[in-house]
Design a protein around this motif. Structure first.
Motif, mmCIF file in Angstrom:
data_model
loop_
_atom_site.group_PDB
_atom_site.id
_atom_site.type_symbol
_atom_site.label_atom_id
_atom_site.label_comp_id
_atom_site.label_asym_id
_atom_site.label_seq_id
_atom_site.Cartn_x
_atom_site.Cartn_y
_atom_site.Cartn_z
ATOM 1 N N ASP A 42 -16.435 52.546 14.149
ATOM 2 C CA ASP A 42 -17.113 51.666 13.188
ATOM 3 C C ASP A 42 -16.809 52.030 11.739
ATOM 4 O O ASP A 42 -17.141 51.265 10.829
ATOM 5 C CB ASP A 42 -18.627 51.702 13.409
ATOM 6 N N HIS A 43 -16.174 53.190 11.508
ATOM 7 C CA HIS A 43 -15.811 53.605 10.153
ATOM 8 C C HIS A 43 -14.394 53.160 9.773
ATOM 9 O O HIS A 43 -13.926 53.476 8.681
ATOM 10 C CB HIS A 43 -15.905 55.127 10.022
ATOM 11 N N TYR A 44 -13.746 52.443 10.685
ATOM 12 C CA TYR A 44 -12.408 51.902 10.415
ATOM 13 C C TYR A 44 -12.498 50.384 10.342
ATOM 14 O O TYR A 44 -13.465 49.774 10.816
ATOM 15 C CB TYR A 44 -11.429 52.303 11.522
ATOM 16 N N CYS A 45 -11.493 49.777 9.738
ATOM 17 C CA CYS A 45 -11.424 48.321 9.729
ATOM 18 C C CYS A 45 -9.975 47.887 9.910
ATOM 19 O O CYS A 45 -9.051 48.707 9.826
ATOM 20 C CB CYS A 45 -12.021 47.744 8.460
ATOM 21 N N MET A 46 -9.780 46.621 10.164
ATOM 22 C CA MET A 46 -8.443 46.067 10.330
ATOM 23 C C MET A 46 -8.116 45.150 9.162
ATOM 24 O O MET A 46 -8.863 44.209 8.875
ATOM 25 C CB MET A 46 -8.325 45.287 11.636
ATOM 26 N N VAL A 47 -7.028 45.454 8.467
ATOM 27 C CA VAL A 47 -6.520 44.542 7.445
ATOM 28 C C VAL A 47 -5.681 43.502 8.161
ATOM 29 O O VAL A 47 -4.706 43.826 8.846
ATOM 30 C CB VAL A 47 -5.688 45.298 6.395
ATOM 31 N N THR A 48 -6.071 42.247 8.046
ATOM 32 C CA THR A 48 -5.406 41.171 8.777
ATOM 33 C C THR A 48 -4.443 40.369 7.924
ATOM 34 O O THR A 48 -3.622 39.617 8.451
ATOM 35 C CB THR A 48 -6.456 40.227 9.387
ATOM 36 N N GLY A 49 -4.539 40.496 6.607
ATOM 37 C CA GLY A 49 -3.629 39.765 5.737
ATOM 38 C C GLY A 49 -3.749 40.239 4.300
ATOM 39 O O GLY A 49 -4.807 40.741 3.884
ATOM 40 N N THR A 50 -2.661 40.131 3.547
ATOM 41 C CA THR A 50 -2.675 40.512 2.133
ATOM 42 C C THR A 50 -1.905 39.486 1.308
ATOM 43 O O THR A 50 -0.907 38.933 1.770
ATOM 44 C CB THR A 50 -2.028 41.898 1.913
ATOM 45 N N GLU A 51 -2.399 39.239 0.117
ATOM 46 C CA GLU A 51 -1.697 38.426 -0.870
ATOM 47 C C GLU A 51 -1.592 39.290 -2.120
ATOM 48 O O GLU A 51 -2.496 39.303 -2.957
ATOM 49 C CB GLU A 51 -2.455 37.137 -1.143
ATOM 50 N N ILE A 52 -0.490 40.029 -2.202
ATOM 51 C CA ILE A 52 -0.360 41.060 -3.227
ATOM 52 C C ILE A 52 -0.402 40.478 -4.637
ATOM 53 O O ILE A 52 -1.086 40.996 -5.523
ATOM 54 C CB ILE A 52 0.916 41.878 -2.990
ATOM 55 N N ILE A 53 0.323 39.392 -4.869
ATOM 56 C CA ILE A 53 0.363 38.807 -6.205
ATOM 57 C C ILE A 53 -1.029 38.346 -6.646
ATOM 58 O O ILE A 53 -1.400 38.454 -7.817
ATOM 59 C CB ILE A 53 1.355 37.623 -6.256
ATOM 60 N N LYS A 54 -1.816 37.861 -5.694
ATOM 61 C CA LYS A 54 -3.172 37.403 -6.001
ATOM 62 C C LYS A 54 -4.195 38.532 -5.903
ATOM 63 O O LYS A 54 -5.392 38.294 -6.091
ATOM 64 C CB LYS A 54 -3.562 36.259 -5.060
ATOM 65 N N ASN A 55 -3.746 39.758 -5.577
ATOM 66 C CA ASN A 55 -4.633 40.912 -5.477
ATOM 67 C C ASN A 55 -5.754 40.650 -4.468
ATOM 68 O O ASN A 55 -6.937 40.897 -4.734
ATOM 69 C CB ASN A 55 -5.224 41.240 -6.857
ATOM 70 N N ARG A 56 -5.356 40.196 -3.285
ATOM 71 C CA ARG A 56 -6.330 39.715 -2.305
ATOM 72 C C ARG A 56 -6.060 40.331 -0.931
ATOM 73 O O ARG A 56 -4.907 40.456 -0.513
ATOM 74 C CB ARG A 56 -6.245 38.192 -2.222
ATOM 75 N N ILE A 57 -7.129 40.710 -0.241
ATOM 76 C CA ILE A 57 -7.021 41.283 1.103
ATOM 77 C C ILE A 57 -8.002 40.592 2.037
ATOM 78 O O ILE A 57 -9.133 40.273 1.647
ATOM 79 C CB ILE A 57 -7.288 42.801 1.068
ATOM 80 N N TYR A 58 -7.552 40.385 3.278
ATOM 81 C CA TYR A 58 -8.387 39.840 4.343
ATOM 82 C C TYR A 58 -8.564 40.939 5.391
ATOM 83 O O TYR A 58 -7.592 41.622 5.760
ATOM 84 C CB TYR A 58 -7.735 38.616 4.971
ATOM 85 N N SER A 59 -9.785 41.120 5.877
ATOM 86 C CA SER A 59 -10.028 42.204 6.823
ATOM 87 C C SER A 59 -11.229 41.901 7.698
ATOM 88 O O SER A 59 -12.000 40.975 7.428
ATOM 89 C CB SER A 59 -10.269 43.516 6.063
ATOM 90 N N ASN A 60 -11.377 42.711 8.738
ATOM 91 C CA ASN A 60 -12.588 42.647 9.549
ATOM 92 C C ASN A 60 -12.924 44.040 10.065
ATOM 93 O O ASN A 60 -12.079 44.938 10.079
ATOM 94 C CB ASN A 60 -12.460 41.631 10.690
ATOM 95 N N GLY A 61 -14.170 44.206 10.476
ATOM 96 C CA GLY A 61 -14.653 45.499 10.937
ATOM 97 C C GLY A 61 -16.049 45.739 10.412
ATOM 98 O O GLY A 61 -16.542 44.985 9.569
ATOM 99 N N LEU A 62 -16.678 46.795 10.887
ATOM 100 C CA LEU A 62 -18.023 47.110 10.429
ATOM 101 C C LEU A 62 -18.002 47.936 9.143
ATOM 102 O O LEU A 62 -19.044 48.150 8.531
ATOM 103 C CB LEU A 62 -18.792 47.846 11.532
ATOM 104 N N SER A 63 -16.824 48.396 8.742
ATOM 105 C CA SER A 63 -16.629 49.011 7.426
ATOM 106 C C SER A 63 -15.622 48.187 6.641
ATOM 107 O O SER A 63 -14.757 47.533 7.233
ATOM 108 C CB SER A 63 -16.106 50.445 7.573
ATOM 109 N N LYS A 64 -15.714 48.243 5.331
ATOM 110 C CA LYS A 64 -14.744 47.556 4.480
ATOM 111 C C LYS A 64 -13.538 48.461 4.245
ATOM 112 O O LYS A 64 -13.654 49.683 4.328
ATOM 113 C CB LYS A 64 -15.399 47.154 3.152
ATOM 114 N N PRO A 65 -12.378 47.879 3.947
ATOM 115 C CA PRO A 65 -11.168 48.700 3.801
ATOM 116 C C PRO A 65 -11.201 49.598 2.580
ATOM 117 O O PRO A 65 -11.848 49.305 1.581
ATOM 118 C CB PRO A 65 -10.049 47.660 3.687
#
Length: 210
Positions: A83-106
């Motif tokens: 529960d202390h890990y999460c999965m980064v599912t997508g990134t938009e580097i130019i927009k400084n944006r991350i998509y993730s899921n999990g019970l903790s934030k990245p």
């Protein structure tokens, strides 16, 4: 330059849901615990304004851009649970944006981890630690480094990391320093073992330099 560690600067789109069943975090957790005991990952009220520091990530194959990373502000814990890990599912580097899921934030360095993975599909692990010995002796050790004007967790850091790869500075070296992020060191490799041992060997070598 001393920016607070552990503060998420990117735009985060996070789903507060458990990680998929079947993900085995025991290998990554074993290495993280070692680095925690060495003081390279952790949390100390006398360092970095008391913020947690250091993080670790891995991806399982070449077919996806997704990766598992330790959660933000878990530095005070010697051993983590899933529960202390999460999965980064997508990134938009130019927009400084991350998509993730999990019970903790990245982790706050997730954008940099994503950038490293994008440079070479053979990279399966990224480790970010804080080592004054390595950071201060980077030039003596021949480590590539990002400019001291580039702050952690920013698109500028991502572009600086990308430049280290495209310029060939990391062709024969799998460790670099972030001069704009006090004591910040990144190691990477085709496996957790390869990245971790490269980092440990360099760390030990740094202690032998006067």
């Amino acid at each position: 330059m001393n920016e607070p560690e552990g503060v998420i600067k990117f735009e985060l789109h996070h789903a507060q849901t458990p990680l998929p069943a079947g993900i085995d975090v025991r290998p990554i957790n074993a290495w993280r615990t070692l680095f925690h005991r060495l003081g390279l990952i952790g949390q100390n009220p006398e360092r970095y304004d008391g913020y947690g520091f250091g993080n670790i990530s891995f991806k399982s194959d070449n077919t996806t851009s997704q990766f598992i990373i330790s959660g933000t502000q878990t530095g005070h814990l010697e051993e983590l649970e899933i529960d202390h890990y999460c999965m980064v599912t997508g990134t938009e580097i130019i927009k400084n944006r991350i998509y993730s899921n999990g019970l903790s934030k990245p982790s706050s360095e997730a954008l940099t981890h994503a950038c490293v993975y994008q440079q070479d599909s053979d990279i399966k692990a990224v480790i970010h630690v804080h080592s004054p010995e390595l950071w201060l002796k980077s030039k003596e050790l021949g480590l590539p480094y990002t400019p001291d004007s580039v702050l952690y967790g920013s698109p500028e850091m991502v572009m600086a990391v990308k430049h280290l790869f495209t310029s060939g500075q990391l062709n024969t070296c799998s460790i670099f320093s972030m001069y704009g992020h006090q004591d910040g060191i990144i190691a990477f490799g085709p496996s957790l073992e390869a990245a971790a041992w490269a980092l440990v060997k360099c760390w030990v070598k740094s202690k032998c330099i006067e």
